[in-house]
Design an enzyme around this catalytic site. Structure first.
Site, PDB file in Angstrom:
ATOM      1  N   HIS A 132      72.149  12.290  56.595  1.00  0.00           N
ATOM      2  CA  HIS A 132      71.809  11.873  57.930  1.00  0.00           C
ATOM      3  C   HIS A 132      70.666  10.117  57.813  1.00  0.00           C
ATOM      4  CE1 HIS A 132      67.494  11.020  55.947  1.00  0.00           C
ATOM      5  NE2 HIS A 132      67.186  12.459  55.620  1.00  0.00           N
ATOM      6  N   CYS A 133      71.127   9.958  58.457  1.00  0.00           N
ATOM      7  CA  CYS A 133      70.988   7.877  58.358  1.00  0.00           C
ATOM      8  C   CYS A 133      70.119   7.900  58.786  1.00  0.00           C
ATOM      9  CB  CYS A 133      71.862   6.981  58.549  1.00  0.00           C
ATOM     10  SG  CYS A 133      72.409   7.114  60.643  1.00  0.00           S
ATOM     11  N   ALA A 134      69.210   6.907  59.897  1.00  0.00           N
ATOM     12  CA  ALA A 134      68.055   6.636  60.007  1.00  0.00           C
ATOM     13  C   ALA A 134      67.929   7.321  61.809  1.00  0.00           C
ATOM     14  CB  ALA A 134      67.627   4.559  59.951  1.00  0.00           C
ATOM     15  N   THR A 135      68.452   7.291  62.301  1.00  0.00           N
ATOM     16  CA  THR A 135      68.952   7.875  63.513  1.00  0.00           C
ATOM     17  C   THR A 135      69.889   9.202  63.729  1.00  0.00           C
ATOM     18  OG1 THR A 135      70.305   6.322  64.070  1.00  0.00           O
ATOM     19  CG2 THR A 135      67.986   5.594  64.029  1.00  0.00           C
ATOM     20  N   ARG A 136      70.347   9.321  63.350  1.00  0.00           N
ATOM     21  CA  ARG A 136      71.693  10.347  62.827  1.00  0.00           C
ATOM     22  C   ARG A 136      71.798  11.732  62.311  1.00  0.00           C
ATOM     23  NH1 ARG A 136      75.634   7.215  63.339  1.00  0.00           N
ATOM     24  NH2 ARG A 136      74.280   5.339  62.526  1.00  0.00           N
TER      25      ARG A 136
END
Length: 466
Positions: free
Chosen positions: A25-29
């Site tokens: 995962h990244c910051a939003t997804r």
């Protein structure tokens, strides 16, 4: 919300945990690599509580949850699917997410992702140097201190260091990406910036000394601030290191492999690849500079309008390497302001969707996703809002084109890369008040242009939920 329930529903709608190859995962997804990309039920996934959008890009199935929430969902998702488990006792190895993702990409997207993985970790160093250069410029322009002040001396050292040792930073990062020893990559960067070589970063007009070696004339010219030479050298080094390691016995690997790798790659770098890389880098910079100065606002119009479409393909990840080369060769980055116009235009279109849509869930997504675009992160508004209706995406392209034409017409530049939207003011500031004001005007043109274009184009919503 019940994140465990959301994660469980997501796994089921993806085709079961056996269809999940890897995830991160990244910051939003939530980013997931799937065995079969046709199994997920996208419409049903969009109805899961907390989901703000779904799309496929860069070899991954991506589910937008938003900042903070994505971390919690990923923890439950990893527990259900086992993607976060360590290597098992039975000898099964955990799948590397980056490798799984690259296998799903086309060759062009794979190259772009590789360059992104090399240059993104270096962004903090480049941004810090850019801001320090701005502070140094302000001290000199407004005469806050005497020209021979220690402040000037130290800030000059601090601001130029990252660019002087750029090949070392790239060498370390590239070696990690190419599967080689990162410290050997850093050593090769050190060889190419050795004090025995003329430093073109600080002595641009000086002539390097030439020596005779194996019947060839070799210029003792350093590669401080260059990009392409070290990329080519470290890629070759990774091949040489792996080749040597295959034939060297394990008992003497630590002694023989690094020694032969550095010696062979070092000679090839100084005699062949370094000069070739410099020639290629200069050719790329010259070509872009020629297009920028010849096509002018028309180039900004085209690139500003098309950039968001390029983002969808994932190829934009390779642009960091080009921007780093521009900064190294010209001292300015004239591409980033164009990309910034395209990004903020997506935010403007997203705001228009907020006023046009009758779907409460879309309204809930549109505001935070648009604000994210104004901070330089466009994926939530592109994939969660604008692309699902298409017309707002076209409106954003119109706004990005108008803003792009303006910033090229007024010669807006930055001294770093990696920041767009509101944060980009910080790396535009070193070039003076006019540069800041023109960037602000371009920001307004792109945002307002996209907002108005989207209102005019309208929004066609289906009677059933998407």
């Amino acid at each position: 919300m019940d994140t465990k329930k959301a994660a469980s529903e997501l796994v089921e709608l993806l085709g079961g945990k056996e269809n999940v190859v890897s995830a991160t995962h990244c910051a939003t997804r939530l980013r997931i690599v799937l065995q079969d990309d046709d199994k997920p039920d996208k419409q049903a996934i969009e109805e899961i509580e907390g989901v703000k959008g779904v799309f496929s890009a860069s070899g991954q199935f991506q589910v937008i949850f938003g900042t903070g929430l994505v971390n919690k969902v990923y923890a439950d998702f990893a527990e259900i699917t086992g993607v976060g488990a360590k290597d098992s006792d039975e000898g099964e190895k955990r799948v590397d997410h980056n490798e799984a993702m690259k296998k799903k990409m086309n060759p062009l997207a794979r190259i772009a992702r590789t360059l992104s993985n090399i240059f993104v970790p270096i962004i903090p160093a480049i941004v810090a140097s850019g801001l320090l250069m701005g502070l140094l410029g302000m001290m000199r322009a407004f005469e806050w201190v005497a020209p021979d002040s220690p402040w000037i001396l130290f800030l000059d050292m601090f601001s130029s260091a990252a660019f002087i040792i750029l090949p070392i930073l790239i060498g370390f990062s590239a070696a990690k990406e190419f599967g080689a020893n990162p410290y050997l990559g850093a050593v090769l960067g050190g060889i190419m910036t050795h004090p025995a070589l003329l430093n073109p970063w600080t002595l641009a007009n000086a002539e390097p000394e030439t020596i005779q070696f194996l019947g060839m004339n070799v210029d003792l010219l350093g590669y401080q601030g260059t990009v392409i030479p070290i990329l080519l050298v470290v890629y070759l080094m990774s091949k040489i290191e792996r080749g040597i390691r295959k034939v060297v016995p394990n008992a003497i690997d630590l002694l023989v492999t690094p020694f032969l790798t550095i010696m062979l790659t070092g000679f090839i770098a100084m005699l062949f690849i370094g000069p070739l890389g410099t020639w290629l880098g200069n050719g790329l910079t010259w070509s872009l500079d020629f297009i920028y100065n010849t096509a002018g606002p028309f180039a900004g119009l085209i690139f500003g309008g098309l950039y968001s479409t390029i983002v969808i393909t994932g190829v934009h990840h390779s642009f960091h390497a080009i921007e780093a080369a521009l900064i190294a060769d010209l001292g300015v980055n004239f591409l980033l302001p164009i990309w910034a116009m395209a990004n903020v235009a997506q935010g403007g279109a997203g705001l228009a969707v907020f006023f046009l849509t009758k779907n409460p869930k879309v309204k809930e997504i549109a505001i935070p996703a648009s604000f994210s675009a104004f901070l330089g992160i466009t994926e939530p508004v592109i994939f969660g809002v604008n692309l699902r209706f298409m017309r707002p995406f076209v409106g954003a392209a119109i706004g990005g084109a108008l803003g792009g034409a303006y910033v090229v017409f007024t010669n807006v530049v930055t001294n770093a890369y990696g920041l767009t939207g509101i944060p980009m003011f910080a790396i535009a500031a070193p070039f003076g008040t006019a540069n800041i004001m023109n960037y602000l005007i371009g920001f307004i043109i792109a945002t307002a242009g996209a907002f108005i274009a989207t209102l005019i184009l309208g929004l066609k919503e289906d009677t059933t939920k998407k």
